[in-house]
Scaffold this motif. Structure first.
Motif, PDB file in Angstrom:
ATOM      1  N   ALA A 149       0.829  -1.224   0.000  1.00  0.00           N
ATOM      2  CA  ALA A 149       0.000   0.000   0.000  1.00  0.00           C
ATOM      3  C   ALA A 149       0.861   1.272   0.000  1.00  0.00           C
ATOM      4  N   ASP A 150       1.907   1.300   0.835  1.00  0.00           N
ATOM      5  CA  ASP A 150       2.753   2.509   0.917  1.00  0.00           C
ATOM      6  C   ASP A 150       3.363   2.850  -0.439  1.00  0.00           C
ATOM      7  N   THR A 151       3.763   1.802  -1.146  1.00  0.00           N
ATOM      8  CA  THR A 151       4.402   2.001  -2.461  1.00  0.00           C
ATOM      9  C   THR A 151       3.373   2.448  -3.493  1.00  0.00           C
ATOM     10  N   LEU A 152       2.211   1.789  -3.483  1.00  0.00           N
ATOM     11  CA  LEU A 152       1.153   2.191  -4.432  1.00  0.00           C
ATOM     12  C   LEU A 152       0.766   3.652  -4.225  1.00  0.00           C
ATOM     13  N   ALA A 153       0.748   4.058  -2.960  1.00  0.00           N
ATOM     14  CA  ALA A 153       0.352   5.441  -2.643  1.00  0.00           C
ATOM     15  C   ALA A 153       1.310   6.449  -3.269  1.00  0.00           C
ATOM     16  N   LYS A 154       2.534   6.014  -3.551  1.00  0.00           N
ATOM     17  CA  LYS A 154       3.481   6.928  -4.215  1.00  0.00           C
ATOM     18  C   LYS A 154       3.435   6.755  -5.736  1.00  0.00           C
ATOM     19  N   ILE A 155       3.369   5.491  -6.182  1.00  0.00           N
ATOM     20  CA  ILE A 155       3.449   5.221  -7.629  1.00  0.00           C
ATOM     21  C   ILE A 155       2.213   5.731  -8.384  1.00  0.00           C
ATOM     22  N   LEU A 156       1.023   5.451  -7.862  1.00  0.00           N
ATOM     23  CA  LEU A 156      -0.190   5.732  -8.645  1.00  0.00           C
ATOM     24  C   LEU A 156      -0.401   7.229  -8.913  1.00  0.00           C
ATOM     25  N   PRO A 157      -0.261   8.099  -7.903  1.00  0.00           N
ATOM     26  CA  PRO A 157      -0.418   9.534  -8.217  1.00  0.00           C
ATOM     27  C   PRO A 157       0.640  10.018  -9.213  1.00  0.00           C
ATOM     28  N   ARG A 158       1.849   9.456  -9.130  1.00  0.00           N
ATOM     29  CA  ARG A 158       2.898   9.878 -10.086  1.00  0.00           C
ATOM     30  C   ARG A 158       2.542   9.451 -11.508  1.00  0.00           C
ATOM     31  N   LEU A 159       2.049   8.206 -11.660  1.00  0.00           N
ATOM     32  CA  LEU A 159       1.649   7.754 -13.001  1.00  0.00           C
ATOM     33  C   LEU A 159       0.517   8.634 -13.525  1.00  0.00           C
ATOM     34  N   ALA A 160      -0.417   8.986 -12.636  1.00  0.00           N
ATOM     35  CA  ALA A 160      -1.565   9.800 -13.059  1.00  0.00           C
ATOM     36  C   ALA A 160      -1.118  11.163 -13.583  1.00  0.00           C
ATOM     37  N   ILE A 161      -0.036  11.693 -13.036  1.00  0.00           N
ATOM     38  CA  ILE A 161       0.474  12.984 -13.520  1.00  0.00           C
ATOM     39  C   ILE A 161       0.866  12.880 -14.992  1.00  0.00           C
ATOM     40  N   GLY A 162       1.351  11.717 -15.401  1.00  0.00           N
ATOM     41  CA  GLY A 162       1.770  11.537 -16.794  1.00  0.00           C
ATOM     42  C   GLY A 162       0.621  11.444 -17.786  1.00  0.00           C
ATOM     43  N   LEU A 163      -0.627  11.432 -17.278  1.00  0.00           N
ATOM     44  CA  LEU A 163      -1.782  11.186 -18.156  1.00  0.00           C
ATOM     45  C   LEU A 163      -2.595  12.446 -18.415  1.00  0.00           C
ATOM     46  N   ARG A 193       2.690  -8.792   0.214  1.00  0.00           N
ATOM     47  CA  ARG A 193       2.278 -10.072   0.786  1.00  0.00           C
ATOM     48  C   ARG A 193       0.854 -10.423   0.368  1.00  0.00           C
ATOM     49  N   ALA A 194       0.133  -9.419  -0.081  1.00  0.00           N
ATOM     50  CA  ALA A 194      -1.255  -9.617  -0.503  1.00  0.00           C
ATOM     51  C   ALA A 194      -1.624  -8.474  -1.433  1.00  0.00           C
ATOM     52  N   ARG A 195      -2.718  -8.687  -2.179  1.00  0.00           N
ATOM     53  CA  ARG A 195      -3.131  -7.660  -3.124  1.00  0.00           C
ATOM     54  C   ARG A 195      -3.720  -6.451  -2.386  1.00  0.00           C
ATOM     55  N   VAL A 196      -3.322  -5.271  -2.848  1.00  0.00           N
ATOM     56  CA  VAL A 196      -3.914  -4.042  -2.318  1.00  0.00           C
ATOM     57  C   VAL A 196      -4.787  -3.451  -3.422  1.00  0.00           C
ATOM     58  N   ASP A 197      -6.024  -3.103  -3.084  1.00  0.00           N
ATOM     59  CA  ASP A 197      -6.949  -2.549  -4.068  1.00  0.00           C
ATOM     60  C   ASP A 197      -6.498  -1.132  -4.466  1.00  0.00           C
ATOM     61  N   PRO A 198      -6.186  -0.916  -5.759  1.00  0.00           N
ATOM     62  CA  PRO A 198      -5.702   0.413  -6.168  1.00  0.00           C
ATOM     63  C   PRO A 198      -6.814   1.457  -6.339  1.00  0.00           C
ATOM     64  N   SER A 199      -8.095   1.042  -6.234  1.00  0.00           N
ATOM     65  CA  SER A 199      -9.219   1.933  -6.571  1.00  0.00           C
ATOM     66  C   SER A 199      -9.188   3.299  -5.860  1.00  0.00           C
ATOM     67  N   PRO A 200      -8.903   3.357  -4.543  1.00  0.00           N
ATOM     68  CA  PRO A 200      -8.955   4.681  -3.890  1.00  0.00           C
ATOM     69  C   PRO A 200      -8.005   5.692  -4.527  1.00  0.00           C
ATOM     70  N   TRP A 201      -6.821   5.263  -4.916  1.00  0.00           N
ATOM     71  CA  TRP A 201      -5.857   6.204  -5.502  1.00  0.00           C
ATOM     72  C   TRP A 201      -6.282   6.603  -6.916  1.00  0.00           C
ATOM     73  N   LEU A 202      -6.921   5.649  -7.641  1.00  0.00           N
ATOM     74  CA  LEU A 202      -7.391   5.974  -8.993  1.00  0.00           C
ATOM     75  C   LEU A 202      -8.507   7.019  -8.907  1.00  0.00           C
ATOM     76  N   ARG A 203      -9.416   6.821  -7.953  1.00  0.00           N
ATOM     77  CA  ARG A 203     -10.520   7.799  -7.785  1.00  0.00           C
ATOM     78  C   ARG A 203      -9.954   9.154  -7.394  1.00  0.00           C
ATOM     79  N   GLU A 204      -8.998   9.113  -6.490  1.00  0.00           N
ATOM     80  CA  GLU A 204      -8.351  10.355  -6.026  1.00  0.00           C
ATOM     81  C   GLU A 204      -7.739  11.120  -7.201  1.00  0.00           C
ATOM     82  N   ALA A 205      -7.247  10.378  -8.193  1.00  0.00           N
ATOM     83  CA  ALA A 205      -6.607  11.013  -9.353  1.00  0.00           C
ATOM     84  C   ALA A 205      -7.622  11.379 -10.431  1.00  0.00           C
TER      85      ALA A 205
END
Ligand SMILES: C[S@@+](CC[C@H](N)C(=O)[O-])C[C@H]1O[C@@H](n2cnc3c(N)ncnc32)[C@H](O)[C@@H]1O
Length: 207
Positions: free
Chosen positions: A115-129, A172-184
């Motif tokens: 989750a900590d990593t997704l929280a950094k990666i997803l907003p950064r990817l969204a900036i590129g879009l 260790r387990a799947r983290v749902d990326p939806s909250p960060w996608l909605r945020e973006a």
């Protein structure tokens, strides 16, 4: 070991373990990006999605970002020719330029991250879009109930066990990326499910 060691075996292993179901999920929303002018693929691996995209859109500019040199080599060897830029980079630190792509495809890669990593990666990817970009995501999921849930838990435990031992995956387990996608600013346009709800193929769109 890393994804480099897995690269030469990835396609045949997938074929033996899952048949064609993952590929059907990867291309489930291919048409949704028919109008895209510039496509970004992250964690593309040995190129199964890009091969399908190239057959449909031989001339669309594509940027592929993957941290594994061997995966990139495997993809270059197998994918039909076209205007493809190959970037070896770690998504944990890669900084995309702003509003460069109008479609992003991240198949079976977001579930590599905690989750900590997704929280950094997803907003950064969204900036590129761009403002109306499409985002296609295939991932393994855990259904809400029934025998499908028990089965999925076993599949996830095996999958994460193998990936944590053989690659650099730290989740260790799947983290749902939806909250960060909605945020973006993205909304889920369509979800298709495969293999008794074990695999999700999502089409998200910014609007
Ligand atoms: C499980 S494979 C998925 C490959 C392919 N997209 C698919 O649909 O099967 C994960 C891919 O993501 C890449 N990857 C994993 N962690 C990464 C990171 N931190 N940065 C960039 N690529 C990464 C791996 O090298 C590998 O190619």
């Amino acid at each position: 070991m890393s994804f480099d060691h897995l690269a030469p075996h990835y396609r045949w292993m997938e074929h033996v373990l899952a048949g064609d179901v993952l590929q059907r999920a990867r291309v489930a929303h291919l048409r949704a990006i028919d109008q895209a002018k510039n496509v970004l693929l992250v964690g593309e691996g040995p190129g199964q999605f890009l091969s399908a995209l190239r057959r449909r859109r031989p001339n669309v500019p594509v940027t592929v970002v993957d941290s594994s040199k061997a995966m990139l080599r495997e993809a270059k060897r197998r994918v039909p020719p076209g205007p493809t830029k190959w970037v070896q980079a770690d998504l944990k630190s890669w900084q995309p330029p702003a509003a460069r792509w109008d479609a992003l495809v991240s198949h079976c890669v977001l579930d590599c991250f905690e989750a900590d990593t997704l929280a950094k990666i997803l907003p950064r990817l969204a900036i590129g879009l761009t403002d109306q970009a499409d985002w296609l995501i295939t991932d393994f999921a855990i259904p809400a109930q029934g025998w499908q849930r028990s089965r999925a838990k076993i599949v996830h435990a095996l999958m994460y066990g193998v990936f944590r031992r053989t690659t650099e995956v730290d989740a260790r387990a799947r983290v749902d990326p939806s909250p960060w996608l909605r945020e973006a600013g993205f909304r889920l346009r369509e979800r298709r499910e495969f293999s008794q709800h074990l695999i999700h193929a999502d089409h998200w769109q910014r609007s």
